[in-house]
Design a protein around this motif. Structure first.
Motif, mmCIF file in Angstrom:
data_model
loop_
_atom_site.group_PDB
_atom_site.id
_atom_site.type_symbol
_atom_site.label_atom_id
_atom_site.label_comp_id
_atom_site.label_asym_id
_atom_site.label_seq_id
_atom_site.Cartn_x
_atom_site.Cartn_y
_atom_site.Cartn_z
ATOM 1 N N VAL A 1 24.709 42.134 34.411
ATOM 2 C CA VAL A 1 24.973 42.662 35.754
ATOM 3 C C VAL A 1 23.850 42.271 36.708
ATOM 4 C CG1 VAL A 1 25.119 44.770 37.121
ATOM 5 C CG2 VAL A 1 26.417 44.572 34.996
ATOM 6 N N LEU A 2 22.606 42.443 36.286
ATOM 7 C CA LEU A 2 21.467 42.097 37.132
ATOM 8 C C LEU A 2 21.461 40.609 37.477
ATOM 9 C CD1 LEU A 2 18.680 44.204 35.363
ATOM 10 C CD2 LEU A 2 19.622 44.605 37.649
ATOM 11 N N ASP A 3 21.738 39.777 36.487
ATOM 12 C CA ASP A 3 21.770 38.331 36.733
ATOM 13 C C ASP A 3 22.898 37.957 37.691
ATOM 14 O OD1 ASP A 3 19.577 37.888 35.144
ATOM 15 O OD2 ASP A 3 20.741 37.379 33.343
ATOM 16 N N GLN A 4 24.038 38.625 37.569
ATOM 17 C CA GLN A 4 25.148 38.375 38.485
ATOM 18 C C GLN A 4 24.746 38.697 39.923
ATOM 19 O OE1 GLN A 4 28.236 40.796 36.551
ATOM 20 N NE2 GLN A 4 29.490 38.953 36.377
ATOM 21 N N LEU A 5 24.138 39.850 40.122
ATOM 22 C CA LEU A 5 23.750 40.257 41.471
ATOM 23 C C LEU A 5 22.694 39.319 42.044
ATOM 24 C CD1 LEU A 5 23.666 44.141 41.029
ATOM 25 C CD2 LEU A 5 25.325 42.805 42.332
ATOM 26 N N LEU B 1 36.671 43.880 40.779
ATOM 27 C CA LEU B 1 36.246 45.230 40.395
ATOM 28 C C LEU B 1 37.137 46.289 41.034
ATOM 29 C CD1 LEU B 1 32.332 44.990 40.631
ATOM 30 C CD2 LEU B 1 33.777 44.810 38.603
ATOM 31 N N ARG B 2 37.575 46.031 42.272
ATOM 32 C CA ARG B 2 38.479 46.978 42.939
ATOM 33 C C ARG B 2 39.827 47.011 42.239
ATOM 34 N NH1 ARG B 2 36.313 44.351 47.952
ATOM 35 N NH2 ARG B 2 34.732 45.770 48.823
ATOM 36 N N VAL B 3 40.330 45.840 41.890
ATOM 37 C CA VAL B 3 41.620 45.768 41.190
ATOM 38 C C VAL B 3 41.533 46.487 39.848
ATOM 39 C CG1 VAL B 3 43.238 44.208 40.050
ATOM 40 C CG2 VAL B 3 42.346 43.636 42.319
ATOM 41 N N ALA B 4 40.389 46.382 39.187
ATOM 42 C CA ALA B 4 40.199 47.040 37.894
ATOM 43 C C ALA B 4 40.017 48.544 38.029
ATOM 44 C CB ALA B 4 38.997 46.436 37.175
ATOM 45 N N GLY B 5 39.841 49.012 39.271
ATOM 46 C CA GLY B 5 39.714 50.442 39.513
ATOM 47 C C GLY B 5 38.335 51.015 39.254
ATOM 48 N N VAL B 6 37.319 50.151 39.143
ATOM 49 C CA VAL B 6 35.973 50.646 38.865
ATOM 50 C C VAL B 6 35.076 50.622 40.098
ATOM 51 C CG1 VAL B 6 36.079 50.017 36.442
ATOM 52 C CG2 VAL B 6 35.216 48.353 38.101
ATOM 53 N N LEU B 7 35.579 50.058 41.208
ATOM 54 C CA LEU B 7 34.810 50.008 42.451
ATOM 55 C C LEU B 7 35.671 50.548 43.581
ATOM 56 C CD1 LEU B 7 32.199 48.986 43.955
ATOM 57 C CD2 LEU B 7 33.466 46.871 44.396
ATOM 58 N N ARG B 8 35.153 51.519 44.304
ATOM 59 C CA ARG B 8 35.902 52.100 45.411
ATOM 60 C C ARG B 8 36.126 51.066 46.513
ATOM 61 N NH1 ARG B 8 32.660 55.776 46.331
ATOM 62 N NH2 ARG B 8 31.869 55.301 48.407
ATOM 63 N N THR C 1 32.091 33.881 46.552
ATOM 64 C CA THR C 1 32.138 34.226 45.130
ATOM 65 C C THR C 1 31.877 35.712 44.933
ATOM 66 O OG1 THR C 1 31.283 32.025 44.621
ATOM 67 C CG2 THR C 1 31.227 33.651 42.854
ATOM 68 N N PHE C 2 30.944 36.249 45.704
ATOM 69 C CA PHE C 2 30.635 37.679 45.655
ATOM 70 C C PHE C 2 31.860 38.493 46.059
ATOM 71 C CE2 PHE C 2 27.972 41.275 47.654
ATOM 72 C CZ PHE C 2 27.950 41.988 46.459
ATOM 73 N N ALA C 3 32.537 38.076 47.127
ATOM 74 C CA ALA C 3 33.726 38.792 47.600
ATOM 75 C C ALA C 3 34.833 38.779 46.546
ATOM 76 C CB ALA C 3 34.220 38.175 48.903
ATOM 77 N N THR C 4 35.001 37.644 45.887
ATOM 78 C CA THR C 4 36.015 37.548 44.830
ATOM 79 C C THR C 4 35.682 38.479 43.678
ATOM 80 O OG1 THR C 4 36.475 35.248 45.417
ATOM 81 C CG2 THR C 4 37.153 35.982 43.221
ATOM 82 N N TRP C 5 34.414 38.519 43.305
ATOM 83 C CA TRP C 5 33.967 39.398 42.220
ATOM 84 C C TRP C 5 34.190 40.866 42.581
ATOM 85 C CZ3 TRP C 5 29.427 42.618 41.927
ATOM 86 C CH2 TRP C 5 29.134 43.083 40.630
ATOM 87 N N LEU C 6 33.874 41.240 43.824
ATOM 88 C CA LEU C 6 34.099 42.617 44.271
ATOM 89 C C LEU C 6 35.586 42.969 44.224
ATOM 90 C CD1 LEU C 6 31.684 42.767 47.351
ATOM 91 C CD2 LEU C 6 31.358 43.893 45.143
ATOM 92 N N SER C 7 36.419 42.033 44.632
ATOM 93 C CA SER C 7 37.869 42.264 44.601
ATOM 94 C C SER C 7 38.356 42.524 43.185
ATOM 95 C CB SER C 7 38.616 41.070 45.200
ATOM 96 O OG SER C 7 38.297 40.906 46.567
#
Length: 238
Positions: free
Chosen positions: A188-192, A211-218, A203-209
């Motif tokens: 996680v730290l290396d990703q950030l 996490l949202r689809v997976a239901g783990v990020l508001r 790429t960051f926006a895609t990754w955030l999306s």
């Protein structure tokens, strides 16, 4: 209404105030109160100018706009100051300094050393994130703001990193800190770190999306800042 304008004013004033006056972020004293008072005055001047501009354009405020403007704008506050070379708790021969921070709301600061999160502020547990955090209002009384704002400080070693995050990402990251294995947290730290580099916004926006689809990020706006203390500034401040 005008939350973007207000948050921009907060960022500008907090950065300017804490840079010029070292003890601004050391506690709710006179320096911090002066910073908040100046901020309120700047907002009042902006509102007056905005109303005058609307009138000059033949578009005076509608009644519902007047009501929203009167209620004020709201945003979180998170400010960080790094002082290099001052008294600190580091081993002999090591470089570093001292950090000071102020926070009102649920935007969070994480101090990272190597592959470990060694401190986080102001929220101490992912379970403490809610839907109604304290906010800095444009019409708030400075004394009330001083009472509600939290302050923290500590030493840092050269090479430490600071991750600053708004609430949605901070809640997810703090949960990862609490529940991940050592190898999972390192990933996680290396990703950030990779996402914080120039050119990786999409790429960051895609990754955030994902996490949202997976239901783990508001599903909320995200701001992420990555500060590396790998060098010393010319005037002793960063």
């Amino acid at each position: 209404m005008f939350a973007r304008t207000w948050s921009g004013m907060i960022a500008w004033r907090a950065a300017r105030g804490s840079y010029r006056v070292p003890d601004t972020l050391r506690g709710p004293g006179a320096s911090f109160r002066h910073c908040i008072t100046q901020l309120a005055g700047r907002w009042g001047n902006w509102v007056s100018s905005y109303i005058e501009q609307r009138v000059s354009e033949g578009r005076p405020l509608q009644w519902y706009e007047e009501a929203k403007l009167a209620s004020g704008a709201f945003a979180t506050l998170l400010a960080l100051r790094l002082d290099y070379g001052c008294a600190m708790q580091v081993n002999e021969g090591e470089q570093g300094g001292f950090w000071s921070a102020a926070a009102l709301g649920d935007s969070c600061l994480f101090q990272v050393r190597g592959q470990q999160v060694i401190s986080h502020f102001p929220i101490k547990s992912s379970a403490n994130f809610g839907i109604s955090p304290s906010l800095l209002g444009s019409n708030a009384n400075p004394d009330l703001v001083c009472r509600r704002t939290l302050f923290d400080n500590g030493p840092f070693k050269e090479g430490d990193e600071f991750f600053l995050m708004t609430d949605a990402l901070a809640a997810w990251f703090l949960s990862a800190v609490e529940t991940s294995s050592t190898s999972e947290l390192e990933e996680v730290l290396d990703q950030l770190r990779v996402f914080s580099r120039t050119g990786n916004r999409s790429t960051f926006a895609t990754w955030l999306s994902s996490l949202r689809v997976a239901g783990v990020l508001r599903n909320d706006d995200i701001t992420f800042m990555h500060i590396c203390t790998s060098g010393r500034s010319g005037d002793g401040n960063s």
